[in-house]
Write a protein that holds these residues in place. Structure first.
Motif, PDB file in Angstrom:
ATOM      1  N   LYS A 111       0.819  -1.217   0.000  1.00 25.57           N
ATOM      2  CA  LYS A 111       0.000   0.000   0.000  1.00 25.57           C
ATOM      3  C   LYS A 111       0.854   1.267   0.000  1.00 25.57           C
ATOM      4  CE  LYS A 111      -3.842  -2.394   0.303  1.00 25.57           C
ATOM      5  NZ  LYS A 111      -4.803  -2.459  -0.835  1.00 25.57           N
ATOM      6  N   LYS A 166      -1.141  -1.803 -11.179  1.00 25.10           N
ATOM      7  CA  LYS A 166      -2.338  -1.329 -10.476  1.00 25.10           C
ATOM      8  C   LYS A 166      -3.546  -2.197 -10.814  1.00 25.10           C
ATOM      9  CE  LYS A 166      -3.254   3.062 -10.338  1.00 25.10           C
ATOM     10  NZ  LYS A 166      -3.441   4.494 -10.670  1.00 25.10           N
ATOM     11  N   ASP A 170      -3.895  -3.408  -7.122  1.00 22.12           N
ATOM     12  CA  ASP A 170      -4.660  -2.407  -6.374  1.00 22.12           C
ATOM     13  C   ASP A 170      -4.914  -1.198  -7.268  1.00 22.12           C
ATOM     14  OD1 ASP A 170      -5.758  -0.617  -4.622  1.00 22.12           O
ATOM     15  OD2 ASP A 170      -4.033  -0.511  -3.276  1.00 22.12           O
TER      16      ASP A 170
END
Length: 232
Positions: A111, A166, A170
């Protein structure tokens, strides 16, 4: 130390190959082309390398290793093979080895912002590890010295690579821009015509198929890493 390892390490192994009559494989690199003025890069291209730049210890170390390998081949009759390897990715890579694919994947899983150096428009070509292994086996089993480009001609900008990461990990991941490193090549793409013709080899795994396999491995190791930190 990088230059010394490439030169002295290659010299020592060539001496060993000569003594015991072994076939010697030099895993060279696309970095021998430097910041190329030819695109895509053929094996006949001599490269555009800054000999006193920050990256030169690796670039010139591999170029010298190729010189030594051919000297031993021509002068001492050592049987040699030379592979110029382009960016390779896959499971079991070091989590923090500084390479762009492992950087992006580890950052997305943790993250963290994906770190892009410069404007992100510089290009690279990424091959899955199994394709590279098949290429090296074909090279060693064949009769051609090389050098051979072993890489995937699929070309991505760093921003395009970040987008694929991505999409895979995420979609909310952000990008953080940092100043570019010195002598960073603007373009990198292999011409693999020679390998296709003489080795009957070409990569089979596109980035969008290979990347999830790497992500699964990285996710498991980073999760275990984080659990271990929590237990201390």
């Amino acid at each position: 130390m990088i230059y010394k390892t490439n030169v002295m390490g290659t010299l020592n192994m060539l001496g060993l190959a000569k003594r015991i009559g072994a076939r010697f494989l030099l895993t060279s690199t696309s970095e021998v082309y430097g910041d190329p003025l030819e695109h895509p890069q053929k094996e006949t291209y001599w490269g555009n390398v800054n000999p006193i730049g920050e990256r030169s210890c690796y670039d010139e170390g591999k170029r010298t290793a190729e010189t030594l390998t051919m000297d031993y081949h021509r002068g001492a009759g050592v049987e040699v093979r030379i592979a110029r390897i382009f960016n390779t990715y896959g499971p079991r890579m070091c989590l923090d080895d500084g390479r762009v694919v492992s950087n992006f994947v580890a950052q997305a899983i943790r993250k963290q912002p994906l770190t892009v150096y410069g404007d992100g428009k510089q290009t690279r070509s990424f091959q899955y590890v199994s394709d590279l292994v098949n290429g090296l086996v074909a090279l060693m089993d064949g009769e051609h010295v090389g050098p051979f480009n072993l890489g995937n001609p699929g070309e991505f900008t760093m921003l395009e690579l970040a987008q694929v990461v991505k999409e895979t990990i995420d979609s909310s991941a952000t990008i953080e821009y940092k100043p570019n490193t010195a002598d960073d090549p603007h373009m990198r793409k292999p011409d693999i015509s020679k390998a296709k013709e003489l080795l009957n080899w070409e990569p089979k795994v596109p980035l969008r198929e290979g990347l999830p396999l790497m992500v699964n491995d990285f996710r498991n190791r980073i999760l275990n890493e984080d659990e271990g930190k929590g237990m201390r």
